[in-house]
Design a protein around this motif. Structure first.
Motif, PDB file in Angstrom:
ATOM      1  N   VAL A  17     -26.676 131.710 -43.161  1.00  0.00           N
ATOM      2  CA  VAL A  17     -25.996 130.708 -43.982  1.00  0.00           C
ATOM      3  C   VAL A  17     -26.985 129.714 -44.582  1.00  0.00           C
ATOM      4  O   VAL A  17     -27.101 129.596 -45.808  1.00  0.00           O
ATOM      5  CB  VAL A  17     -24.909 129.973 -43.161  1.00  0.00           C
ATOM      6  N   ASP A  18     -27.735 128.993 -43.750  1.00  0.00           N
ATOM      7  CA  ASP A  18     -28.697 128.009 -44.245  1.00  0.00           C
ATOM      8  C   ASP A  18     -29.773 128.676 -45.091  1.00  0.00           C
ATOM      9  O   ASP A  18     -30.469 129.588 -44.616  1.00  0.00           O
ATOM     10  CB  ASP A  18     -29.364 127.291 -43.072  1.00  0.00           C
ATOM     11  N   GLY A  19     -29.904 128.257 -46.338  1.00  0.00           N
ATOM     12  CA  GLY A  19     -30.939 128.799 -47.214  1.00  0.00           C
ATOM     13  C   GLY A  19     -30.548 130.097 -47.887  1.00  0.00           C
ATOM     14  O   GLY A  19     -31.215 130.518 -48.838  1.00  0.00           O
ATOM     15  N   THR A  20     -29.488 130.730 -47.399  1.00  0.00           N
ATOM     16  CA  THR A  20     -29.014 131.995 -47.967  1.00  0.00           C
ATOM     17  C   THR A  20     -27.758 131.779 -48.800  1.00  0.00           C
ATOM     18  O   THR A  20     -27.691 132.173 -49.963  1.00  0.00           O
ATOM     19  CB  THR A  20     -28.734 133.015 -46.849  1.00  0.00           C
ATOM     20  N   LEU A  21     -26.761 131.155 -48.195  1.00  0.00           N
ATOM     21  CA  LEU A  21     -25.503 130.866 -48.881  1.00  0.00           C
ATOM     22  C   LEU A  21     -25.376 129.396 -49.281  1.00  0.00           C
ATOM     23  O   LEU A  21     -24.670 129.077 -50.238  1.00  0.00           O
ATOM     24  CB  LEU A  21     -24.319 131.247 -47.984  1.00  0.00           C
ATOM     25  N   VAL A  22     -26.031 128.512 -48.539  1.00  0.00           N
ATOM     26  CA  VAL A  22     -25.947 127.072 -48.792  1.00  0.00           C
ATOM     27  C   VAL A  22     -27.362 126.507 -48.903  1.00  0.00           C
ATOM     28  O   VAL A  22     -28.256 126.880 -48.128  1.00  0.00           O
ATOM     29  CB  VAL A  22     -25.159 126.357 -47.668  1.00  0.00           C
ATOM     30  N   ASP A  23     -27.560 125.601 -49.845  1.00  0.00           N
ATOM     31  CA  ASP A  23     -28.894 125.090 -50.194  1.00  0.00           C
ATOM     32  C   ASP A  23     -29.304 123.967 -49.234  1.00  0.00           C
ATOM     33  O   ASP A  23     -29.207 122.786 -49.552  1.00  0.00           O
ATOM     34  CB  ASP A  23     -28.863 124.574 -51.634  1.00  0.00           C
ATOM     35  N   THR A  24     -29.809 124.338 -48.062  1.00  0.00           N
ATOM     36  CA  THR A  24     -30.088 123.353 -47.011  1.00  0.00           C
ATOM     37  C   THR A  24     -31.523 123.352 -46.494  1.00  0.00           C
ATOM     38  O   THR A  24     -31.901 122.424 -45.772  1.00  0.00           O
ATOM     39  CB  THR A  24     -29.177 123.596 -45.797  1.00  0.00           C
ATOM     40  N   ASN A  25     -32.315 124.351 -46.812  1.00  0.00           N
ATOM     41  CA  ASN A  25     -33.611 124.484 -46.129  1.00  0.00           C
ATOM     42  C   ASN A  25     -34.531 123.288 -46.317  1.00  0.00           C
ATOM     43  O   ASN A  25     -35.194 122.843 -45.377  1.00  0.00           O
ATOM     44  CB  ASN A  25     -34.328 125.754 -46.592  1.00  0.00           C
ATOM     45  N   TYR A  26     -34.570 122.755 -47.526  1.00  0.00           N
ATOM     46  CA  TYR A  26     -35.471 121.631 -47.756  1.00  0.00           C
ATOM     47  C   TYR A  26     -34.927 120.348 -47.135  1.00  0.00           C
ATOM     48  O   TYR A  26     -35.697 119.477 -46.712  1.00  0.00           O
ATOM     49  CB  TYR A  26     -35.754 121.475 -49.254  1.00  0.00           C
ATOM     50  N   LEU A  27     -33.610 120.230 -47.022  1.00  0.00           N
ATOM     51  CA  LEU A  27     -33.025 119.115 -46.281  1.00  0.00           C
ATOM     52  C   LEU A  27     -33.438 119.189 -44.812  1.00  0.00           C
ATOM     53  O   LEU A  27     -33.824 118.184 -44.202  1.00  0.00           O
ATOM     54  CB  LEU A  27     -31.502 119.132 -46.398  1.00  0.00           C
ATOM     55  N   HIS A  28     -33.340 120.392 -44.243  1.00  0.00           N
ATOM     56  CA  HIS A  28     -33.765 120.570 -42.855  1.00  0.00           C
ATOM     57  C   HIS A  28     -35.239 120.221 -42.686  1.00  0.00           C
ATOM     58  O   HIS A  28     -35.631 119.580 -41.702  1.00  0.00           O
ATOM     59  CB  HIS A  28     -33.526 122.013 -42.401  1.00  0.00           C
ATOM     60  N   ALA A  29     -36.066 120.660 -43.622  1.00  0.00           N
ATOM     61  CA  ALA A  29     -37.508 120.404 -43.514  1.00  0.00           C
ATOM     62  C   ALA A  29     -37.793 118.903 -43.505  1.00  0.00           C
ATOM     63  O   ALA A  29     -38.562 118.407 -42.672  1.00  0.00           O
ATOM     64  CB  ALA A  29     -38.254 121.085 -44.664  1.00  0.00           C
ATOM     65  N   VAL A  30     -37.163 118.168 -44.410  1.00  0.00           N
ATOM     66  CA  VAL A  30     -37.373 116.721 -44.466  1.00  0.00           C
ATOM     67  C   VAL A  30     -36.873 116.054 -43.191  1.00  0.00           C
ATOM     68  O   VAL A  30     -37.537 115.165 -42.627  1.00  0.00           O
ATOM     69  CB  VAL A  30     -36.669 116.122 -45.704  1.00  0.00           C
ATOM     70  N   CYS A  31     -35.722 116.485 -42.706  1.00  0.00           N
ATOM     71  CA  CYS A  31     -35.144 115.854 -41.510  1.00  0.00           C
ATOM     72  C   CYS A  31     -35.968 116.157 -40.262  1.00  0.00           C
ATOM     73  O   CYS A  31     -36.158 115.263 -39.410  1.00  0.00           O
ATOM     74  CB  CYS A  31     -33.701 116.306 -41.327  1.00  0.00           C
ATOM     75  N   TRP A  32     -36.479 117.377 -40.122  1.00  0.00           N
ATOM     76  CA  TRP A  32     -37.369 117.672 -38.997  1.00  0.00           C
ATOM     77  C   TRP A  32     -38.665 116.879 -39.118  1.00  0.00           C
ATOM     78  O   TRP A  32     -39.166 116.330 -38.128  1.00  0.00           O
ATOM     79  CB  TRP A  32     -37.688 119.171 -38.937  1.00  0.00           C
ATOM     80  N   TRP A  33     -39.221 116.806 -40.324  1.00  0.00           N
ATOM     81  CA  TRP A  33     -40.466 116.048 -40.538  1.00  0.00           C
ATOM     82  C   TRP A  33     -40.291 114.602 -40.098  1.00  0.00           C
ATOM     83  O   TRP A  33     -41.141 114.035 -39.414  1.00  0.00           O
ATOM     84  CB  TRP A  33     -40.850 116.133 -42.014  1.00  0.00           C
ATOM     85  N   GLU A  34     -39.170 113.989 -40.489  1.00  0.00           N
ATOM     86  CA  GLU A  34     -38.914 112.601 -40.125  1.00  0.00           C
ATOM     87  C   GLU A  34     -38.648 112.461 -38.619  1.00  0.00           C
ATOM     88  O   GLU A  34     -39.108 111.496 -37.992  1.00  0.00           O
ATOM     89  CB  GLU A  34     -37.731 112.056 -40.928  1.00  0.00           C
ATOM     90  N   ALA A  35     -37.931 113.422 -38.034  1.00  0.00           N
ATOM     91  CA  ALA A  35     -37.687 113.377 -36.584  1.00  0.00           C
ATOM     92  C   ALA A  35     -39.001 113.468 -35.816  1.00  0.00           C
ATOM     93  O   ALA A  35     -39.204 112.746 -34.827  1.00  0.00           O
ATOM     94  CB  ALA A  35     -36.752 114.506 -36.184  1.00  0.00           C
TER      95      ALA A  35
END
Length: 226
Positions: A17-35
């Motif tokens: 789903v993530d990155g395949t059907l819904v455009d979330t991968n770069y959101l995840h990357a930013v959120c992990w980077w900040e965490a």
């Protein structure tokens, strides 16, 4: 059509789903980077991006030093969840995503979502897709003993679909999807919308690669999903 595959071979289509059907991968990357930053870990954004698609347990071990204080890992995951949760109501499905799910279901395929997301995240992703009428089953991280690149979540999806590996095909965007599928014996079709290049997906073992799910839908008749 890749060598060895014929139209009508798949009785089930399993979708990341993530990155395949819904455009979330770069959101995840930013959120992990900040965490990571909040917990005094400096990790390059490019390295974070390439790890997206792993389960959070594997991702932390992959990106952080082995001699770190792992007692803080739960706090890092909680920080990521809180940061990413801000975007839940603003997520966007890729063009053609819901139509592809419905096209597969309309051809008699069982459509299964195989996500490493938590149950809450998966609910938000399904709401974004708005295609529950086409989805036969879905899995979340809580239902897999081990996360990608282990094959567990693919195997759970196969059980839900009640098909053997050779009668299913998986669609994903990350090399971790491909590795998990290879271990489970399921052919994996790649899409480029997660930000991973075609060469990397094919080297990992993807049987075909498409620019996005809209292009896969346009070429559905000649694809491994047909």
């Amino acid at each position: 059509m890749p060598p060895g595959y014929a139209t009508g071979m798949a009785d089930a289509v399993i979708f990341d789903v993530d990155g395949t059907l819904v455009d979330t991968n770069y959101l995840h990357a930013v959120c992990w980077w900040e965490a990571f930053r909040q917990h005094d870990h400096g990790v390059n954004m490019a390295d974070v991006h390439r790890a997206i698609g792993m389960g959070s347990d594997k991702l932390l071990d992959h990106l952080l030093p082995g001699d770190r204080d792992s007692d803080a890992d739960d706090d890092i995951r909680a920080a990521h969840r809180a940061l990413y949760g801000v975007f839940w109501t603003r997520l966007r499905a890729f063009d053609g995503a819901a139509d592809l799910l419905r096209a597969c279901a309309g051809r008699g395929k069982k459509v299964v979502l195989a996500s490493s997301a938590s149950s809450g995240e998966l609910a938000a992703l399904r709401a974004t897709l708005d295609a529950d009428d086409a989805i036969a089953a879905a899995t979340s991280s809580s239902e897999a003993g081990e996360s990608k690149p282990a094959p567990d979540i693919v195997q759970v999806a196969l059980e839900r679909a009640e098909v053997e590996p050779e009668r299913a095909v998986f669609v994903g965007d990350a090399v971790w999807d491909v590795h998990a599928c290879r271990k489970a014996g399921v052919p994996c079709v790649g899409v480029l919308t997660g930000g991973i290049g075609e060469e990397a997906l094919r080297e990992a073992g993807a049987v075909a690669v498409y620019p996005d799910v809209a292009d896969l839908l346009r070429q559905l008749d000649g694809s491994p999903l047909a």
